[in-house]
Design a protein around this motif. Sequence first.
Motif, PDB file in Angstrom:
ATOM      1  N   GLU A  86       0.813  -1.206   0.000  1.00  0.00           N
ATOM      2  CA  GLU A  86       0.000   0.000   0.000  1.00  0.00           C
ATOM      3  C   GLU A  86       0.853   1.266   0.000  1.00  0.00           C
ATOM      4  OE1 GLU A  86      -4.032  -0.699   2.180  1.00  0.00           O
ATOM      5  OE2 GLU A  86      -2.462  -1.666   3.357  1.00  0.00           O
ATOM      6  N   TYR A  92      -9.826  -5.469   3.157  1.00  0.00           N
ATOM      7  CA  TYR A  92      -8.462  -5.702   2.681  1.00  0.00           C
ATOM      8  C   TYR A  92      -7.842  -4.504   1.969  1.00  0.00           C
ATOM      9  CZ  TYR A  92     -10.191 -10.382   3.586  1.00  0.00           C
ATOM     10  OH  TYR A  92     -10.749 -11.486   4.182  1.00  0.00           O
ATOM     11  N   GLY A  93      -8.613  -3.450   1.777  1.00  0.00           N
ATOM     12  CA  GLY A  93      -8.082  -2.276   1.091  1.00  0.00           C
ATOM     13  C   GLY A  93      -7.748  -2.587  -0.361  1.00  0.00           C
ATOM     14  N   ILE A  94      -6.676  -1.972  -0.846  1.00  0.00           N
ATOM     15  CA  ILE A  94      -6.277  -2.153  -2.245  1.00  0.00           C
ATOM     16  C   ILE A  94      -5.338  -3.343  -2.442  1.00  0.00           C
ATOM     17  CG2 ILE A  94      -6.563   0.301  -2.775  1.00  0.00           C
ATOM     18  CD1 ILE A  94      -3.430   0.463  -2.706  1.00  0.00           C
ATOM     19  N   GLU A 133     -13.127  -4.637  -0.259  1.00  0.00           N
ATOM     20  CA  GLU A 133     -12.325  -3.406  -0.225  1.00  0.00           C
ATOM     21  C   GLU A 133     -12.248  -2.814   1.181  1.00  0.00           C
ATOM     22  OE1 GLU A 133     -13.049   0.730  -2.205  1.00  0.00           O
ATOM     23  OE2 GLU A 133     -12.140  -0.626  -3.690  1.00  0.00           O
ATOM     24  N   GLU A 134     -13.348  -2.874   1.926  1.00  0.00           N
ATOM     25  CA  GLU A 134     -13.340  -2.345   3.294  1.00  0.00           C
ATOM     26  C   GLU A 134     -12.413  -3.147   4.203  1.00  0.00           C
ATOM     27  OE1 GLU A 134     -17.706  -0.444   4.102  1.00  0.00           O
ATOM     28  OE2 GLU A 134     -17.629  -2.614   3.783  1.00  0.00           O
ATOM     29  N   ARG A 180      -1.959  -8.285   7.266  1.00  0.00           N
ATOM     30  CA  ARG A 180      -2.531  -6.942   7.357  1.00  0.00           C
ATOM     31  C   ARG A 180      -2.730  -6.653   8.837  1.00  0.00           C
ATOM     32  NH1 ARG A 180      -4.879  -3.253   3.868  1.00  0.00           N
ATOM     33  NH2 ARG A 180      -6.484  -1.953   4.792  1.00  0.00           N
ATOM     34  N   THR A 217       2.452   4.149  -1.456  1.00  0.00           N
ATOM     35  CA  THR A 217       2.265   4.887  -2.702  1.00  0.00           C
ATOM     36  C   THR A 217       3.543   5.575  -3.171  1.00  0.00           C
ATOM     37  OG1 THR A 217       1.479   6.785  -1.434  1.00  0.00           O
ATOM     38  CG2 THR A 217      -0.194   5.274  -2.315  1.00  0.00           C
TER      39      THR A 217
END
Length: 159
Positions: A2, A75-77, A72-73, A43, A4
């Motif tokens: 994650e 595990y996110g991206i 998505e909520e 995570r 960026t």
Amino acid sequence: MEDTKVSIRERQEEFHANILAACRRNETIASLKVDLVFFIMLRGRHFYLVVFNLKKPSFLIIDNINHTQSIEEVYGIVPETLHSLFCNYLREVHHPKAYEMLQLQPEIVDMDWRTKKNFVDCGVFAMRHMETFFGSKSKDWKCGLVKEGTKNKAQFNFI
């Protein structure tokens, strides 16, 4: 995954190098004729699996926690990023299922033994899942773990 600050190109190069290191030297997933590719994910303090089934194309999340939120909520991206990296790798090595895998969306594997209260034994669940999952439908998958409850607690105390 994650972060960026890492460019997509750098991320893809690192991913490719790691896959190559995990395979035998100078071989690819395609040349090894691999059916299932497991990625153990961490995570926070929670372990779960992302599995790519190349024999019967699917993109699976195997998690002992029975979440009520969306993928998505929870595990996110991460699953989508991993999927993208993995599919790019498959294209680079000319895997015959690369395009088909690219079209997939993540699916949660529904298992009878998923838990609502056990947030401690996720590593044990993940290891057991890797040992016993061979790509079958969830109703046919028997991993030896029982439903959450008294027997489940006794089973994990024994382990």
